[in-house]
Motif scaffolding. Structure first.
Motif, PDB file in Angstrom:
ATOM      1  N   SER A   1       6.025   9.804 -31.327  1.00 53.80           N
ATOM      2  CA  SER A   1       4.383  10.333 -30.924  1.00 53.80           C
ATOM      3  C   SER A   1       4.924  12.052 -30.591  1.00 53.80           C
ATOM      4  CB  SER A   1       3.985   9.544 -30.438  1.00 53.80           C
ATOM      5  OG  SER A   1       2.028  10.738 -29.850  1.00 53.80           O
ATOM      6  N   THR A   2       3.637  12.483 -31.668  1.00 56.81           N
ATOM      7  CA  THR A   2       4.014  14.007 -31.552  1.00 56.81           C
ATOM      8  C   THR A   2       2.977  14.809 -30.617  1.00 56.81           C
ATOM      9  OG1 THR A   2       2.351  14.287 -33.444  1.00 56.81           O
ATOM     10  CG2 THR A   2       4.917  14.328 -33.765  1.00 56.81           C
ATOM     11  N   ASP A   3       2.220  13.300 -29.954  1.00 55.71           N
ATOM     12  CA  ASP A   3       0.565  13.683 -28.999  1.00 55.71           C
ATOM     13  C   ASP A   3       1.078  13.435 -27.907  1.00 55.71           C
ATOM     14  OD1 ASP A   3      -1.205  13.642 -27.505  1.00 55.71           O
ATOM     15  OD2 ASP A   3      -2.429  13.089 -29.204  1.00 55.71           O
ATOM     16  N   VAL A   4       1.208  14.990 -27.156  1.00 53.66           N
ATOM     17  CA  VAL A   4       2.053  15.409 -25.533  1.00 53.66           C
ATOM     18  C   VAL A   4       1.479  14.023 -24.936  1.00 53.66           C
ATOM     19  CG1 VAL A   4       2.447  17.499 -26.249  1.00 53.66           C
ATOM     20  CG2 VAL A   4       0.310  17.302 -25.193  1.00 53.66           C
ATOM     21  N   ARG A   5       0.087  13.717 -24.906  1.00 53.61           N
ATOM     22  CA  ARG A   5      -1.012  12.848 -23.820  1.00 53.61           C
ATOM     23  C   ARG A   5       0.169  11.402 -24.358  1.00 53.61           C
ATOM     24  NH1 ARG A   5      -6.755  14.295 -25.703  1.00 53.61           N
ATOM     25  NH2 ARG A   5      -5.412  13.737 -27.922  1.00 53.61           N
ATOM     26  N   VAL A   6       0.990  11.436 -24.865  1.00 57.61           N
ATOM     27  CA  VAL A   6       1.258   9.833 -24.960  1.00 57.61           C
ATOM     28  C   VAL A   6       2.940   9.611 -24.241  1.00 57.61           C
ATOM     29  CG1 VAL A   6       2.206   7.997 -27.140  1.00 57.61           C
ATOM     30  CG2 VAL A   6       0.427   9.181 -27.355  1.00 57.61           C
ATOM     31  N   ILE A   7       2.895   9.727 -23.569  1.00 59.15           N
ATOM     32  CA  ILE A   7       4.661  10.577 -22.702  1.00 59.15           C
ATOM     33  C   ILE A   7       5.302   9.255 -22.527  1.00 59.15           C
ATOM     34  CG2 ILE A   7       5.120  11.088 -20.475  1.00 59.15           C
ATOM     35  CD1 ILE A   7       2.154  12.297 -19.986  1.00 59.15           C
ATOM     36  N   ASP A   8       6.553   9.715 -23.267  1.00 60.51           N
ATOM     37  CA  ASP A   8       7.110   8.404 -23.062  1.00 60.51           C
ATOM     38  C   ASP A   8       8.455   8.763 -21.618  1.00 60.51           C
ATOM     39  OD1 ASP A   8       9.897   6.989 -23.661  1.00 60.51           O
ATOM     40  OD2 ASP A   8      10.619   8.133 -25.675  1.00 60.51           O
ATOM     41  N   TYR A   9       7.432   8.885 -21.244  1.00 62.92           N
ATOM     42  CA  TYR A   9       8.032   9.084 -19.259  1.00 62.92           C
ATOM     43  C   TYR A   9       9.456   7.674 -18.842  1.00 62.92           C
ATOM     44  CZ  TYR A   9       8.180   6.870 -14.824  1.00 62.92           C
ATOM     45  OH  TYR A   9       8.732   6.489 -13.097  1.00 62.92           O
TER      46      TYR A   9
ATOM     47  N   TYR B   1       0.956  -1.373   0.153  1.00 62.85           N
ATOM     48  CA  TYR B   1      -0.204   0.510  -0.515  1.00 62.85           C
ATOM     49  C   TYR B   1       0.494   1.026  -0.450  1.00 62.85           C
ATOM     50  CZ  TYR B   1       1.312  -0.021   5.093  1.00 62.85           C
ATOM     51  OH  TYR B   1       1.884   0.346   5.931  1.00 62.85           O
ATOM     52  N   PHE B   2       0.515   2.261  -0.768  1.00 69.07           N
ATOM     53  CA  PHE B   2       0.801   3.740  -0.340  1.00 69.07           C
ATOM     54  C   PHE B   2       0.088   4.291   1.483  1.00 69.07           C
ATOM     55  CE2 PHE B   2       0.298   2.831  -4.707  1.00 69.07           C
ATOM     56  CZ  PHE B   2       2.060   3.003  -4.846  1.00 69.07           C
ATOM     57  N   THR B   3       1.745   4.777   1.680  1.00 66.28           N
ATOM     58  CA  THR B   3       1.165   5.981   2.956  1.00 66.28           C
ATOM     59  C   THR B   3       0.472   7.364   2.259  1.00 66.28           C
ATOM     60  OG1 THR B   3       3.483   7.296   3.154  1.00 66.28           O
ATOM     61  CG2 THR B   3       3.614   5.401   3.646  1.00 66.28           C
ATOM     62  N   GLU B   4      -0.065   7.743   3.345  1.00 66.99           N
ATOM     63  CA  GLU B   4      -0.756   9.860   3.138  1.00 66.99           C
ATOM     64  C   GLU B   4      -0.212   9.862   2.208  1.00 66.99           C
ATOM     65  OE1 GLU B   4      -2.489  10.731   6.274  1.00 66.99           O
ATOM     66  OE2 GLU B   4      -3.950   9.170   5.950  1.00 66.99           O
ATOM     67  N   GLU B   5       0.907   9.932   2.610  1.00 61.81           N
ATOM     68  CA  GLU B   5       2.411  11.162   1.849  1.00 61.81           C
ATOM     69  C   GLU B   5       2.633  10.465   0.269  1.00 61.81           C
ATOM     70  OE1 GLU B   5       4.663  14.093   0.680  1.00 61.81           O
ATOM     71  OE2 GLU B   5       4.052  13.779   3.202  1.00 61.81           O
ATOM     72  N   GLU B   6       2.688   9.420  -0.070  1.00 61.79           N
ATOM     73  CA  GLU B   6       2.888   8.960  -1.273  1.00 61.79           C
ATOM     74  C   GLU B   6       2.259   9.048  -1.838  1.00 61.79           C
ATOM     75  OE1 GLU B   6       6.143   5.008   0.454  1.00 61.79           O
ATOM     76  OE2 GLU B   6       4.128   4.828   0.056  1.00 61.79           O
ATOM     77  N   GLU B   7       0.483   8.823  -1.318  1.00 59.63           N
ATOM     78  CA  GLU B   7      -0.153   9.579  -2.715  1.00 59.63           C
ATOM     79  C   GLU B   7      -0.909  10.406  -2.938  1.00 59.63           C
ATOM     80  OE1 GLU B   7      -2.935   7.576  -3.624  1.00 59.63           O
ATOM     81  OE2 GLU B   7      -3.099   5.268  -2.516  1.00 59.63           O
ATOM     82  N   ARG B   8       0.578  11.794  -1.786  1.00 62.46           N
ATOM     83  CA  ARG B   8       0.179  13.107  -2.451  1.00 62.46           C
ATOM     84  C   ARG B   8       1.360  13.251  -3.272  1.00 62.46           C
ATOM     85  NH1 ARG B   8      -1.953  13.773   3.294  1.00 62.46           N
ATOM     86  NH2 ARG B   8       0.877  13.175   4.095  1.00 62.46           N
ATOM     87  N   GLN B   9       2.530  12.274  -3.037  1.00 65.83           N
ATOM     88  CA  GLN B   9       3.271  12.517  -4.400  1.00 65.83           C
ATOM     89  C   GLN B   9       3.367  12.219  -4.685  1.00 65.83           C
ATOM     90  OE1 GLN B   9       6.910  10.455  -2.415  1.00 65.83           O
ATOM     91  NE2 GLN B   9       7.800  10.753  -4.771  1.00 65.83           N
ATOM     92  N   GLY B  10       2.479  10.923  -4.938  1.00 65.15           N
ATOM     93  CA  GLY B  10       1.732  10.948  -6.767  1.00 65.15           C
ATOM     94  C   GLY B  10       0.765  11.139  -7.442  1.00 65.15           C
ATOM     95  N   ALA B  11      -0.271  11.871  -6.518  1.00 66.09           N
ATOM     96  CA  ALA B  11      -0.704  13.132  -7.572  1.00 66.09           C
ATOM     97  C   ALA B  11       0.215  13.800  -7.782  1.00 66.09           C
ATOM     98  CB  ALA B  11      -2.166  13.275  -6.594  1.00 66.09           C
ATOM     99  N   GLU B  12       0.707  14.694  -6.910  1.00 67.60           N
ATOM    100  CA  GLU B  12       0.944  15.655  -7.569  1.00 67.60           C
ATOM    101  C   GLU B  12       2.856  15.411  -8.765  1.00 67.60           C
ATOM    102  OE1 GLU B  12       3.052  19.522  -8.300  1.00 67.60           O
ATOM    103  OE2 GLU B  12       1.049  19.464  -6.769  1.00 67.60           O
ATOM    104  N   SER B  13       2.858  14.680  -9.088  1.00 69.00           N
ATOM    105  CA  SER B  13       3.504  13.846  -9.990  1.00 69.00           C
ATOM    106  C   SER B  13       2.406  13.551 -10.907  1.00 69.00           C
ATOM    107  CB  SER B  13       4.235  12.606  -9.092  1.00 69.00           C
ATOM    108  OG  SER B  13       5.288  12.521  -8.047  1.00 69.00           O
ATOM    109  N   LEU B  14       2.081  13.043 -11.531  1.00 71.17           N
ATOM    110  CA  LEU B  14       0.477  13.079 -11.941  1.00 71.17           C
ATOM    111  C   LEU B  14       0.527  14.302 -12.104  1.00 71.17           C
ATOM    112  CD1 LEU B  14      -1.380  10.004 -11.228  1.00 71.17           C
ATOM    113  CD2 LEU B  14      -0.497  10.554 -12.874  1.00 71.17           C
ATOM    114  N   ARG B  15       0.287  15.670 -11.600  1.00 65.30           N
ATOM    115  CA  ARG B  15       0.134  17.354 -12.186  1.00 65.30           C
ATOM    116  C   ARG B  15       1.103  17.695 -12.637  1.00 65.30           C
ATOM    117  NH1 ARG B  15      -3.568  17.000  -7.242  1.00 65.30           N
ATOM    118  NH2 ARG B  15      -1.713  17.993  -6.387  1.00 65.30           N
ATOM    119  N   GLN B  16       2.254  17.334 -12.597  1.00 67.32           N
ATOM    120  CA  GLN B  16       3.638  17.345 -13.004  1.00 67.32           C
ATOM    121  C   GLN B  16       3.867  17.422 -14.065  1.00 67.32           C
ATOM    122  OE1 GLN B  16       6.636  17.005 -10.427  1.00 67.32           O
ATOM    123  NE2 GLN B  16       5.532  18.633  -9.262  1.00 67.32           N
ATOM    124  N   LEU B  17       3.009  15.871 -14.847  1.00 65.99           N
ATOM    125  CA  LEU B  17       3.445  15.628 -15.757  1.00 65.99           C
ATOM    126  C   LEU B  17       2.070  15.652 -16.835  1.00 65.99           C
ATOM    127  CD1 LEU B  17       4.128  11.739 -14.842  1.00 65.99           C
ATOM    128  CD2 LEU B  17       5.483  13.197 -15.900  1.00 65.99           C
TER     129      LEU B  17
END
Length: 406
Positions: free
Chosen positions: A234-242, A150-166
């Motif tokens: 891909s030139t579509d910015v929603r296809v992310i070469d993470y 499981y993810f801790t509450e802090e990890e959940e916050r970190q993950g949500a923020e990372s998604l926004r940055q991406l």
């Protein structure tokens, strides 16, 4: 004499570090022996077992402990005791290690007692009973249990923020996709010839059209991979070469755990989506006998086998009734004159669309489609690899290859 040194020299280079490692453990042997004896004395009260966690490759580091814990929860191993694990090999993902540390009893101090216990007679009762194929959910328990990591509450916050940055907005849907290539193992073992695994490889460019179709359907699509051969085009910015931009151990686990579904090829990282009970598409699957059959929300499409001498594809029945059912090296296919054919972009896109529509409950099936599924799965029977058959083969794949069911 010179010939003796030519032979012995390389052998000494190999064995000397091994001898040094073993000598280093000698001072700890008496303490390890006391631990083993104490564990055996305590067995009438509590059974303590030791076991290694296969931490070098994520394709085992993720599913093996999770499936074991599901089986333990289901009572498959009888009376529960205390299992103490240790990491074996380099740790492939530090985030997953952190999560297993929260969910398991882990101590590197039991490594030597474990080895000593296995060497002494009567030690089997104190060995964690890993199965040979511990990464396979042969009892279909994953869908009947909750994840043990499981993810801790802090990890959940970190993950949500990372998604926004991406670029993924709050509540946005995303998928992960990955194609196995030679780069990861070449980086991990640079001096090893990995030719016998070539038959498993596939091109990420064959997955890209499916990713682009999914973003047209409202998703973001993350290309996964720790080390990869080629970038996306891909030139579509929603296809992310993470894999080539901002990849981290934490996001590897978070993305695979939170995606709507994972478009994969049974290469390792998709095992993370499996342990978090995310629907998975297994494209380019080979060999047929290793199909992950237990996931009711999973879809599969296999690579086809082209018999060069006869100029035709082998039928699924021919494959399942021969050594090809479990062929696991490129050399085996070469010896039999067989070319392993990758799934086409159209085949991968079709099964991705099917997954999207099934999850949105808009997919329509026919009785003929159900008959094709029954004909395919009739080739299988319960074995040490699979006991239940709940996954589905891609509908469009079977429609276009029904002659392979003859």
């Amino acid at each position: 004499m010179d010939q003796i040194f030519r032979i012995a020299g390389p052998l000494l280079k190999i064995t000397t570090p091994l001898i040094r490692r073993r000598i280093r453990f000698l001072p700890f042997l008496p303490l390890a022996l006391l631990v083993v004896l104490a564990v055996r004395v305590l067995r009438p009260l509590v059974t303590i077992r030791f076991g290694p966690l296969p931490s070098a490759l994520i394709g085992h580091f993720a599913p093996n402990p999770e499936v074991y814990l599901c089986e333990q929860e289901a009572g498959i191993y009888g009376r529960r005791g205390v299992d103490v694990f240790y990491y074996k090999g380099e740790t492939c993902n530090l985030q997953l290690k952190k999560m297993w540390d929260r969910s398991l009893h882990v101590s590197q101090l039991v490594s030597l007692p474990d080895r000593l216990n296995r060497w002494l007679p009567g030690g089997q009762s104190h060995v964690v009973p890993w199965r040979l194929n511990q990464d396979r959910d042969t009892h279909s328990l994953l869908m009947r249990t909750q994840p043990h990591v499981y993810f801790t509450e802090e990890e959940e916050r970190q993950g949500a923020e990372s998604l926004r940055q991406l670029g993924v907005p709050d509540g946005g849907n995303f998928v992960c996709f990955h194609a196995r290539d030679a780069a990861f193992r070449a980086a991990l073992w640079p001096n090893r010839d990995d030719y016998h695994h070539v038959y498993l490889n596939s091109s990420i460019l064959n997955y890209q059209p499916a990713a682009e179709e999914l973003v047209r359907r409202g998703y973001f699509a993350f290309r996964m991979g720790a080390v990869v051969e080629q970038p996306l085009t891909s030139t579509d910015v929603r296809v992310i070469d993470y894999a080539n931009n901002g990849r981290t151990d934490f996001l590897d686990i978070y993305l695979a755990a939170k995606c709507r579904f994972f478009l994969a090829c049974a290469s390792g990282i998709d095992a993370v989506s499996m342990i978090f009970r995310r629907p998975t598409i297994y494209a380019n699957m080979v060999p047929l006998g290793y199909f992950p059959t237990w996931g009711p929300d999973d879809l599969l499409i296999p690579k086809k086998l082209w018999l060069r001498e006869e100029g035709r594809h082998l039928t699924f029945r021919e494959i399942m009734n021969s050594e090809l059912r479990l062929s696991a090296t490129t050399e085996q296919y070469d010896r039999l004159g067989i070319e392993v054919i990758e799934n086409t972009p159209a085949e991968i896109t079709a099964v991705a669309i099917e997954m999207d529509e099934r999850l949105n409950e808009t997919w329509e099936t026919t009785e003929e489609d159900e008959d094709l599924q029954r004909r395919f799965w009739s080739l299988y029977g319960p074995s040490e690899l699979s006991r239940t058959f709940q996954s589905r083969v891609g509908t469009e794949f079977l429609r276009r290859n029904r002659e392979l069911l003859d």
